[in-house]
Design a protein around this motif. Structure first.
Motif, PDB file in Angstrom:
ATOM      1  N   UNK A  56       0.148   8.108   0.140  1.00 14.52           N
ATOM      2  CA  UNK A  56      -0.529   6.809   0.109  1.00 14.52           C
ATOM      3  C   UNK A  56      -1.311   6.676  -1.198  1.00 14.52           C
ATOM      4  N   UNK A 110      -2.354  -8.318  -7.770  1.00 12.09           N
ATOM      5  CA  UNK A 110      -0.973  -7.817  -7.624  1.00 12.09           C
ATOM      6  C   UNK A 110      -0.391  -8.099  -6.220  1.00 12.09           C
ATOM      7  N   UNK A 111       0.853  -7.640  -6.014  1.00 13.04           N
ATOM      8  CA  UNK A 111       1.566  -7.951  -4.776  1.00 13.04           C
ATOM      9  C   UNK A 111       1.725  -6.708  -3.904  1.00 13.04           C
ATOM     10  N   UNK A 112       1.686  -6.915  -2.604  1.00 10.60           N
ATOM     11  CA  UNK A 112       1.931  -5.814  -1.679  1.00 10.60           C
ATOM     12  C   UNK A 112       3.371  -5.330  -1.816  1.00 10.60           C
ATOM     13  N   UNK A 113       4.239  -6.278  -2.018  1.00  8.49           N
ATOM     14  CA  UNK A 113       5.663  -5.988  -1.986  1.00  8.49           C
ATOM     15  C   UNK A 113       6.246  -5.950  -3.387  1.00  8.49           C
ATOM     16  N   UNK A 114       7.027  -4.923  -3.650  1.00  4.25           N
ATOM     17  CA  UNK A 114       7.571  -4.821  -5.010  1.00  4.25           C
ATOM     18  C   UNK A 114       9.082  -4.885  -5.028  1.00  4.25           C
ATOM     19  N   UNK A 115       9.671  -5.270  -3.882  1.00  4.60           N
ATOM     20  CA  UNK A 115      11.130  -5.261  -3.807  1.00  4.60           C
ATOM     21  C   UNK A 115      11.756  -6.137  -4.888  1.00  4.60           C
ATOM     22  N   UNK A 116      12.784  -5.585  -5.500  1.00  2.97           N
ATOM     23  CA  UNK A 116      13.451  -6.313  -6.589  1.00  2.97           C
ATOM     24  C   UNK A 116      14.400  -7.359  -6.010  1.00  2.97           C
ATOM     25  N   UNK A 127      12.845  -1.899   8.418  1.00  4.07           N
ATOM     26  CA  UNK A 127      11.943  -2.121   7.302  1.00  4.07           C
ATOM     27  C   UNK A 127      10.670  -1.328   7.595  1.00  4.07           C
ATOM     28  N   UNK A 156       2.485   5.069  12.163  1.00  3.23           N
ATOM     29  CA  UNK A 156       1.486   5.613  11.240  1.00  3.23           C
ATOM     30  C   UNK A 156       0.190   5.961  11.978  1.00  3.23           C
ATOM     31  N   UNK A 191      10.925  -9.432   3.270  1.00  4.96           N
ATOM     32  CA  UNK A 191       9.695  -8.933   2.670  1.00  4.96           C
ATOM     33  C   UNK A 191       8.612  -8.834   3.728  1.00  4.96           C
ATOM     34  N   UNK A 192       7.868  -7.777   3.630  1.00  2.00           N
ATOM     35  CA  UNK A 192       6.721  -7.597   4.527  1.00  2.00           C
ATOM     36  C   UNK A 192       5.484  -7.758   3.652  1.00  2.00           C
ATOM     37  N   UNK A 212       0.908   3.676  -5.494  1.00  2.00           N
ATOM     38  CA  UNK A 212       0.775   2.626  -6.508  1.00  2.00           C
ATOM     39  C   UNK A 212       1.314   3.094  -7.853  1.00  2.00           C
ATOM     40  N   UNK A 249       1.217  -7.826   3.538  1.00  2.00           N
ATOM     41  CA  UNK A 249       0.050  -7.316   4.252  1.00  2.00           C
ATOM     42  C   UNK A 249      -1.184  -7.625   3.414  1.00  2.00           C
ATOM     43  N   UNK A 309       4.479   6.943   3.672  1.00  2.00           N
ATOM     44  CA  UNK A 309       3.240   6.164   3.718  1.00  2.00           C
ATOM     45  C   UNK A 309       2.719   6.073   5.144  1.00  2.00           C
ATOM     46  N   UNK A 369       8.794  -1.253   3.010  1.00  2.00           N
ATOM     47  CA  UNK A 369       8.069  -2.478   2.681  1.00  2.00           C
ATOM     48  C   UNK A 369       7.417  -2.376   1.307  1.00  2.00           C
ATOM     49  N   UNK A 370       7.277  -1.178   0.811  1.00  2.00           N
ATOM     50  CA  UNK A 370       6.708  -0.991  -0.522  1.00  2.00           C
ATOM     51  C   UNK A 370       7.677  -0.208  -1.403  1.00  2.00           C
ATOM     52  N   UNK A 371       8.928  -0.611  -1.371  1.00  2.00           N
ATOM     53  CA  UNK A 371       9.952   0.047  -2.193  1.00  2.00           C
ATOM     54  C   UNK A 371      10.629  -0.984  -3.074  1.00  2.00           C
ATOM     55  N   UNK A 372      11.334  -0.509  -4.095  1.00  2.00           N
ATOM     56  CA  UNK A 372      12.115  -1.427  -4.931  1.00  2.00           C
ATOM     57  C   UNK A 372      13.403  -1.825  -4.236  1.00  2.00           C
ATOM     58  N   UNK A 373      13.949  -0.872  -3.489  1.00  2.00           N
ATOM     59  CA  UNK A 373      15.218  -1.134  -2.814  1.00  2.00           C
ATOM     60  C   UNK A 373      15.119  -0.684  -1.360  1.00  2.00           C
ATOM     61  N   UNK A 418      -3.376  -5.133  -4.005  1.00  2.00           N
ATOM     62  CA  UNK A 418      -2.346  -5.115  -2.954  1.00  2.00           C
ATOM     63  C   UNK A 418      -1.161  -4.224  -3.321  1.00  2.00           C
ATOM     64  N   UNK A 419      -0.972  -3.997  -4.595  1.00  2.68           N
ATOM     65  CA  UNK A 419       0.088  -3.091  -5.042  1.00  2.68           C
ATOM     66  C   UNK A 419      -0.213  -1.662  -4.592  1.00  2.68           C
ATOM     67  N   UNK A 420      -1.484  -1.302  -4.614  1.00  3.02           N
ATOM     68  CA  UNK A 420      -1.870   0.036  -4.164  1.00  3.02           C
ATOM     69  C   UNK A 420      -1.995   0.103  -2.640  1.00  3.02           C
ATOM     70  N   UNK A 421      -2.402  -0.980  -2.029  1.00  2.00           N
ATOM     71  CA  UNK A 421      -2.607  -0.992  -0.576  1.00  2.00           C
ATOM     72  C   UNK A 421      -1.325  -0.586   0.128  1.00  2.00           C
ATOM     73  N   UNK A 422      -1.453   0.357   1.074  1.00  3.03           N
ATOM     74  CA  UNK A 422      -0.279   0.816   1.815  1.00  3.03           C
ATOM     75  C   UNK A 422      -0.193   0.171   3.190  1.00  3.03           C
TER      76      UNK A 422
END
Lengths: 240, 814
Positions: free
Chosen positions: B198, A234-240, B217, B684, A50-51, B202, A53, B188, B222-226, A10-14
């Motif tokens: 894409x 892993x997780x889809x979302x990596x927001x800190x 968002x 997209x 958080x989104x 990762x 997917x 993405x 949705x796939x960012x740190x910030x 899921x970390x790689x999944x976009x």
């Protein structure tokens, strides 16, 4: 044969949906039917949102409820020991018990003749534009981008309908027609993120096993005891 | 283990290379053809930019080429009255009849010495555009090749041009990057380099920090740190405050920018700095920039304007700069296509200068040379009429006082696409009588669509070359069915990603089902032939004499050969084994058609550090290049730069105009009447608003975060919705000062209270039966954002200002 599992990173999944479109394309899946799909949700309150997917498909469970309830053996585990849950439309009586038993909602039932869009005769501008029917007549297949491989490969049988007949169910077969010819399922091939890995659970060195060792994994609705063969890491979302 | 590729076919088919132009990534692809049918699409295996990857759009194009609503044959309007509510009463005609009518109308202009009253409106294109939009239009005698570029992204190019003299999209070295700042960019999902992004994402998340500035968002947020959910149009405050932080904290890149002579940082909040205390290396005017535009611009200052906390601004700026120089400040349309977005584009790009990431490893780079040929010169084919016609000013009012359109430093060099409608309506600079539009749909894709509907109603003779009966088609007198670009047409495009520039070829991979022609080459050939029959032969002479097969020297015998030879000529340096180039060596035309793509060598970093090509040769924080360009434009209009800025709706006066600086967002509508800031974004799945007639588009529309399948929703923060008594699924009206549309409400936490976000792409009242709720009754599925977006501009670049919350709206429950 190998015992197949799928690992989805899921970390790689976009979250792009290429797996779903490519699946529909590969397997001639009609509008409104999904062999592969996804779930998503937005959680939290602005701006801490958080989104999430999760791409989904048939889990090819070891203890598959759909197989257990099928009264005629149409829904069955592959005799070759691949672990795939396959379907035999010749046996299927369209009772839909599998659909009701399936906790993942991945089974579709053909109430009508498939692909009505491509059988439709409506022309938006008479004599100038075409219709679904005219296009498919001109190319000779329904749908026009019909993939013959769905029907005419695999040594399992050469009879699986390229487009399913009325009165039977259909679902993801893990691209058995490809896998048995030595090819990855099309969703794995088409994933631009390389987020999907298919591998042999019995082979310690398979990439799938390596990933499962490296990362904590989960499966959908594990508590039901269905023993799904689709793992998520892993997780889809990596927001800190 | 199992194989990914199935070149060793299980379906009896063959993979044939061509190009996907669903978005402007422009991907090299391969199409699987079985018994003459296209059945699948994949990324071109030989592409070094995208390594065989494609995004969902690539697959979706199968539903475009086989779209039942495509136009099969030429057609002609039989109802002379034009307007959205008029049925054109189209009837089929032959190609010969259609071309005859076009040739007659064009020749009538020649007879009356008014060839300039002809326009070619170009939408999306391949580089075969140089036939229809270039040579055809010019030899005929019109200056009016009017491109779509300014509704696309010119304001973005403004940012890189007036800092580093690069008028183009940047490539970004994701593989080596350590931090990515995205300014309204959503790679993405959309434009640009989507499949590569894409594929790399990762790893990017593993090795780098990622911060996304976007009011919504987005897929990438949705796939960012910030996520920095900036108030629409206030991105400039963030960029400027980040520059402030980087200087105040001493985090700029000393190798690139230089340092204080004594090594002591004098960039202190609110304090002017003596220029002589700083010695710059590869940049110009860092101290001037601080003094003019940065010294007071603290994160606390920016927090009030942008809606982002000072803490987050400071953290992101610090992390970004500390990870430098192998970092990216990724400039995109979202943060620049604003009324006052030109300076935001400069500010965002200037961050690359501050941390030394410009033209650097892991940073913001240009592209390697792409050695393609031009078409032979056309001047000797100009007759008296044509020469006179070409003397006229272009019809879109570029270069007028209020439209500097400063492409590459020159007043009026850029296009002002969206203003062409007003130019037609006002007959300023002159009346337009005949136009051909191809691969475009300005009555849908330009903001202020009502003006286009009026202008097209007024236009006496309009020809639309199109695959689908689109919005613009409804106003056409003659409609020509176009070959689909990916499956049925010759062409090529240039692009870049992953440090490789490339050329990818469009070629016919299937026989078209219908009687279609290639818009950019075949149609002009047919018109030229017909004109020659009627006594004007300059065009066909140019085509037959100059566009010969470079291998055999043979003149084209028909429009199809002409198209192939034209492509051969342009790309000859890439496939001719006798010509040495820096990149793939391809052994002949046949091999090129089999490969479909030519890749450059990997980009050499720092190749422009010694001379960026700006006026000073340096990376300009203080832009002498812009100062000169603005000065010339002002002089042309006998005024000063301050007057030009005021005319162009900018706030800056004096020296501030030459540095990246903060400008308050410009919005249409008073807050009291229109309480919400409206902003739009891309999908997209958008193939540039041409995919809404695909079932796959509608079925999967919810892959855009916040959106819904088979629907067009306005995303509203639940707090606001509650106050309005609106629930998800309610039918609502969005009303701006210039228009109104209907759609459904979606309560979503991914947008800020006080703003409403909506995706572009739905709302087709024409195009096809899937795109519309009801094609016959012209009932759209949802509403087209361009009907409520006012026709405003980032005038320095000529861009349409579609982003930045350009309008306020009110919401009414229906």
């Amino acid at each position: 044969m190998a015992k197949y599992v799928m690992v989805i990173d899921l970390h790689k999944c976009a979250g792009c949906g290429a797996c779903v479109i490519s699946c529909k394309n590969e397997n001639n899946v009609q509008e409104g039917f999904y062999w592969g799909h996804y779930t998503h949700k937005t959680v939290g309150k602005f701006p801490n949102v958080n989104y999430e997917f999760i791409p989904t498909l048939c889990n090819h469970c070891d203890n598959a409820p759909c197989v257990e309830v099928c009264p005629v053996g149409a829904m069955h585990k592959d005799e070759d020991g691949t672990g795939m849950v396959l379907h035999d439309p010749d046996k299927c009586i369209g009772c839909k018990r599998c659909q009701k038993a399936d906790p993942y909602g991945v089974i579709n039932f053909n109430k009508e003749k498939a692909h009505p869009f491509w059988r439709d005769n409506e022309k938006i501008i008479p004599k100038v534009t075409s219709s679904g029917k005219e296009v498919t007549k001109a190319v000779g297949e329904i749908p026009p981008y019909y993939n013959p491989a769905r029907a005419n490969t695999t040594d399992r049988d050469k009879t699986y309908d390229g487009v399913r007949r009325k009165g039977v169910v259909e679902k993801c077969l893990l691209c058995d027609h490809r896998v048995k010819e030595g090819l990855k399922p099309y969703c794995v091939t088409a994933c631009p993120a390389d987020a999907r890995v298919i591998g042999n659970l019995d082979d310690n060195n398979s990439e799938a096993n390596k990933l499962l060792k490296k990362y904590k994994s989960f499966r959908l609705k594990e508590s039901l005891g269905t023993e799904p063969r689709v793992y998520y890491i892993r997780d889809f979302n990596s927001q800190k | 283990s199992l194989a990914k590729d199935d070149s060793n076919s299980i379906d009896g088919g063959e993979w044939k290379p061509t190009t996907c132009q669903g978005c402007t990534t422009w991907c090299p692809v391969e199409v699987k053809v079985v018994d003459g049918r296209a059945i699948k699409v994949k990324g071109n295996r030989y592409s070094k930019a995208h390594n065989g990857n494609i995004c969902p759009r690539g697959h979706m194009s199968l539903q475009q080429v086989y779209d039942p609503d495509r136009i099969k044959v030429p057609m002609k309007r039989t109802n002379p009255k034009k307007g959205r509510n008029e049925d054109p009463k189209f009837v089929p005609i032959t190609w010969d009849e259609a071309i005859e009518e076009i040739a007659d109308r064009m020749l009538e202009l020649r007879e009356n010495n008014e060839t300039h009253k002809y326009v070619t409106f170009r939408g999306r294109y391949t580089y075969m555009r140089d036939i229809i939009y270039g040579k055809f239009t010019k030899i005929f005698g019109s200056p009016n090749g009017i491109s779509h570029s300014a509704i696309c992204a010119e304001a973005e190019k403004f940012g890189s041009y007036y800092t580093e003299a690069y008028w183009g999209y940047r490539d970004y070295d994701l593989e080596n990057t350590k931090y990515v700042l995205l300014w309204g960019a959503d790679p993405l999902a959309s434009n640009r380099q989507v499949p590569h992004s894409i594929n790399a994402w990762g790893d990017v998340l593993d090795q780098a920090g990622v911060a996304v500035m976007d009011p919504r968002l987005s897929a990438t947020a949705a796939k960012a740190d910030e996520w920095l959910p900036v108030i629409p149009g206030e991105d400039g405050a963030l960029a400027i405050a980040m520059a402030h932080v980087i200087l105040a904290k001493g985090l700029w890149n000393k190798e690139f920018v230089g340092d204080f002579v004594d090594g002591k940082n004098r960039f202190k909040v609110g304090e002017e700095v003596d220029e002589s205390t700083f010695k710059e290396n590869y940049t110009n005017g860092v101290v001037k920039w601080w003094n003019l535009g940065l010294k007071d611009k603290t994160p606390q200052w920016a927090a009030k304007r942008s809606g982002i906390s000072a803490k987050q601004i400071e953290r992101v700026a610090t992390d970004f700069a500390k990870a430098g120089p192998n970092v990216i400040s990724w400039l995109a349309t979202g943060a620049s296509m604003h009324v006052r977005g030109g300076y935001t584009a400069m500010a965002a790009h200037a961050l690359n200068g501050l941390v030394g990431s410009v033209d650097n490893k892991g940073g913001s780079i240009r592209h390697s040379d792409i050695p393609v040929d031009d078409f032979p010169g056309y001047k000797k084919y100009l007759d008296k009429v044509a020469k006179k016609g070409l003397e006229h000013h272009k019809m879109d009012q570029r270069g007028y006082k209020e439209f500097p359109a400063l492409k590459k430093g020159k007043s009026g060099k850029g296009v002002v696409t969206n203003n062409a409608a007003d130019a037609i309506l006002d007959e300023e600079p002159y009346e337009i009588k005949v136009a051909i539009g191809y691969w475009n749909n300005f009555a849908f894709s330009c903001s202020g669509t009502d003006r286009w509907e009026e202008a097209l109603t007024k236009l006496p003779f309009f020809v639309h070359i199109t695959t689908n009966p689109a919005e613009m088609t409804q106003f056409a007198d003659i409609v020509l069915p176009a070959a689909q670009h990916k499956y049925e047409k010759f062409g090529y495009v240039k692009s870049k990603a992953n440090t490789h520039a490339y050329v990818t070829m469009n070629q016919p991979v299937i026989e078209p089902l219908w009687d279609v022609k290639m818009d950019e080459t075949e149609v002009p050939w047919l018109i030229a032939e017909k004109m020659a029959e009627k006594g004007y032969d300059k065009l066909i002479k140019y085509f037959k004499t100059e566009i010969k097969d470079p291998e055999t020297g043979k003149s084209p015998a028909n429009e199809y050969e002409f198209s192939e030879y034209a492509l051969k000529i342009r790309t000859q340096p890439l496939w001719d084994p006798k010509i040495k180039v820096n990149g793939d060596q391809i052994n002949g035309w046949k091999e090129f058609r089999k490969l479909g793509v030519w890749n450059s060598e990997s980009y050499k970093f720092k190749q422009n550090w010694d001379d960026f090509g700006t006026k000073t040769g340096k990376f300009e924080f203080y832009s002498e290049t812009l100062k000169k360009a603005l000065g010339k434009h002002a002089k042309k209009h006998h005024t000063d730069i301050d007057d030009i800025l005021e005319t162009c709706k900018y706030e800056a006066r004096g020296e501030l105009a030459f540095v990246p600086h903060y400008e308050e967002a410009y919005r249409w509508g008073e807050e009291r009447e229109y309480p919400f800031v409206f902003f739009e974004h891309r999908s997209r799945l958008n193939r540039e608003a041409r995919s809404a007639n695909c079932n796959w588009y509608q079925e999967l529309k919810d892959v855009d975060p916040g959106d819904e399948a088979w629907n067009d929703v306005a995303k509203i923060n639940p707090k606001d919705a509650k106050k309005l008594g609106i629930k998800t699924g309610d039918k609502i009206k969005l009303i701006s000062p210039t228009g109104e549309i209907e759609c459904e409400a979606k309560l979503w936490e991914g947008v800020r209270s006080g703003t409403v976000g909506k995706c572009y792409g739905q709302g087709h009242w024409a195009y096809g039966k899937v795109a519309s709720e009801d094609y016959k009754n012209k009932l759209p599925r949802g509403g087209n954002n361009n009907e409520i977006l006012p026709p405003d501009y980032e005038r320095l670049s000529g861009s349409t200002a579609r982003h930045g919350g350009v309008t306020r709206i009110k919401i009414k429950k229906i």
